[in-house]
Scaffold this active site. Sequence first.
Site, PDB file in Angstrom:
ATOM      1  N   TYR A  44      14.588  -5.669   5.640  1.00 12.26           N
ATOM      2  CA  TYR A  44      14.037  -5.049   6.849  1.00 12.26           C
ATOM      3  C   TYR A  44      14.334  -5.942   8.045  1.00 12.26           C
ATOM      4  O   TYR A  44      14.874  -5.498   9.063  1.00 12.26           O
ATOM      5  CB  TYR A  44      12.533  -4.843   6.659  1.00 12.26           C
ATOM      6  CG  TYR A  44      11.840  -4.203   7.829  1.00 12.26           C
ATOM      7  CD1 TYR A  44      12.073  -2.868   8.144  1.00 12.26           C
ATOM      8  CD2 TYR A  44      10.944  -4.914   8.622  1.00 12.26           C
ATOM      9  CE1 TYR A  44      11.437  -2.265   9.214  1.00 12.26           C
ATOM     10  CE2 TYR A  44      10.294  -4.325   9.685  1.00 12.26           C
ATOM     11  CZ  TYR A  44      10.545  -3.007   9.973  1.00 12.26           C
ATOM     12  OH  TYR A  44       9.911  -2.414  11.042  1.00 12.26           O
ATOM     13  N   ILE A  85       1.719  -1.413  13.487  1.00 14.02           N
ATOM     14  CA  ILE A  85       1.187  -0.183  14.074  1.00 14.02           C
ATOM     15  C   ILE A  85       0.443   0.581  12.983  1.00 14.02           C
ATOM     16  O   ILE A  85       0.829   0.562  11.809  1.00 14.02           O
ATOM     17  CB  ILE A  85       2.323   0.691  14.659  1.00 14.02           C
ATOM     18  CG1 ILE A  85       3.245  -0.137  15.570  1.00 14.02           C
ATOM     19  CG2 ILE A  85       1.752   1.894  15.411  1.00 14.02           C
ATOM     20  CD1 ILE A  85       2.598  -0.725  16.787  1.00 14.02           C
ATOM     21  N   GLY A 104       5.031  -4.511  16.749  1.00 15.02           N
ATOM     22  CA  GLY A 104       4.177  -5.236  15.814  1.00 15.02           C
ATOM     23  C   GLY A 104       3.622  -4.275  14.777  1.00 15.02           C
ATOM     24  O   GLY A 104       4.205  -3.232  14.522  1.00 15.02           O
ATOM     25  N   SER A 109      11.775  -4.051  15.635  1.00 15.94           N
ATOM     26  CA  SER A 109      10.543  -4.646  15.117  1.00 15.94           C
ATOM     27  C   SER A 109      10.464  -6.105  15.520  1.00 15.94           C
ATOM     28  O   SER A 109      11.488  -6.748  15.785  1.00 15.94           O
ATOM     29  CB  SER A 109      10.561  -4.543  13.596  1.00 15.94           C
ATOM     30  OG  SER A 109       9.548  -5.349  13.036  1.00 15.94           O
ATOM     31  N   LYS A 161      16.905  -5.192  11.228  1.00 18.23           N
ATOM     32  CA  LYS A 161      16.332  -5.143  12.579  1.00 18.23           C
ATOM     33  C   LYS A 161      16.931  -6.240  13.479  1.00 18.23           C
ATOM     34  O   LYS A 161      17.144  -6.013  14.671  1.00 18.23           O
ATOM     35  CB  LYS A 161      14.804  -5.246  12.530  1.00 18.23           C
ATOM     36  CG  LYS A 161      14.109  -4.033  11.901  1.00 18.23           C
ATOM     37  CD  LYS A 161      14.413  -2.733  12.638  1.00 18.23           C
ATOM     38  CE  LYS A 161      13.545  -1.562  12.164  1.00 18.23           C
ATOM     39  NZ  LYS A 161      14.020  -0.262  12.689  1.00 18.23           N
TER      40      LYS A 161
END
Length: 305
Positions: A186, A221, A219, A173, A190
């Site tokens: 998150y 989505i 990005g 991400s 990542k």
Amino acid sequence: MARTLWLLGSLIAVGIGYILYEPSFDPESLRGARVVITGCSSGIGEQMAYEYAQMGAKVLITARRENRLKEVVAKMRELGAQEALYVAGDMGKAEDCERTIQTAKEKFGGLDILVINHLASTIDNKFFQFLWDGDMDYAQKHIQANYVSYLRLASLALPSLHRNSGSIVVVGSAAGRFGVPLNTLYSGTKFGLHGFFSSLRQELHIQKSNVSVTYIVLGAIDTVLGKKAIHDRGLDTKQQMAPVSSAAQAIIRGGATGQREVYYPWGQIWTLVKVWDFFPQVADYFLELSVIDGPKKLDRSPLLE
Ligand SMILES: *[C@@H]1O[C@H](CO)[C@@H](O)[C@H](O)[C@H]1NC(C)=O
């Protein structure tokens, strides 16, 4: 003077050419390819399953919900998959990762492409919407499901991928390249994946393995989860959501051509990452603003009470 300008112009042109360069990709090259994709009950994983199916690949998909997997597999067969299988399981569990790779090896006789895409976002509803509060139980679960499992799957698949000069594709991400508020765990996992797989790529190269490692910098989505991430920070979900089918195609192309990194949507995400690299304070200012200005009222973290 003219000579210097000419040289400078050439350098810029080469730079732009390098950035824009995309190796040519023939979808036919994926006919019969043996693919494992995790996290296929919805969103980008589901879409990738259909895209690989259309190209005539042999695909094994995973997710926790078996009823959804049955539906996806049925559609993959209609679309022309040479083979379509599923393993229902939780990638946060070691035995389910093992069962997934083992099944692919037994049923397909080997593995060419591993796309690690799952996101255990439903461990509870805090995802994308809390200020870091020191909840270490939650952190452990999150790291297990969304970081450790990626390392495990790649390690289990590597011997077979090495024999077949295959590819590892890690769905990361933009939050794995710059920090984003309300995204501590998150973003943390990542970033971690970006570091781990960047090192692994070098190690494979040093050891003359042909296995390619592709990190996907995604990005926002237009998936259920993408909408939730935008909505939870109080932003308008109608804006700036890239279509899921072209995201899936960009990932598949990047993996098949062995690119190091894929930025999608390209212009927006590449620019954001570079701004963050060169002017992190500026990027932070706007990223913080996106949360502060949202209609959502944030409570303070209990750590700051
Ligand atoms: C890697 O690819 C090259 C060129 O295609 C090939 O000669 C070599 O045998 C491959 N190495 C392995 C370990 O498969």
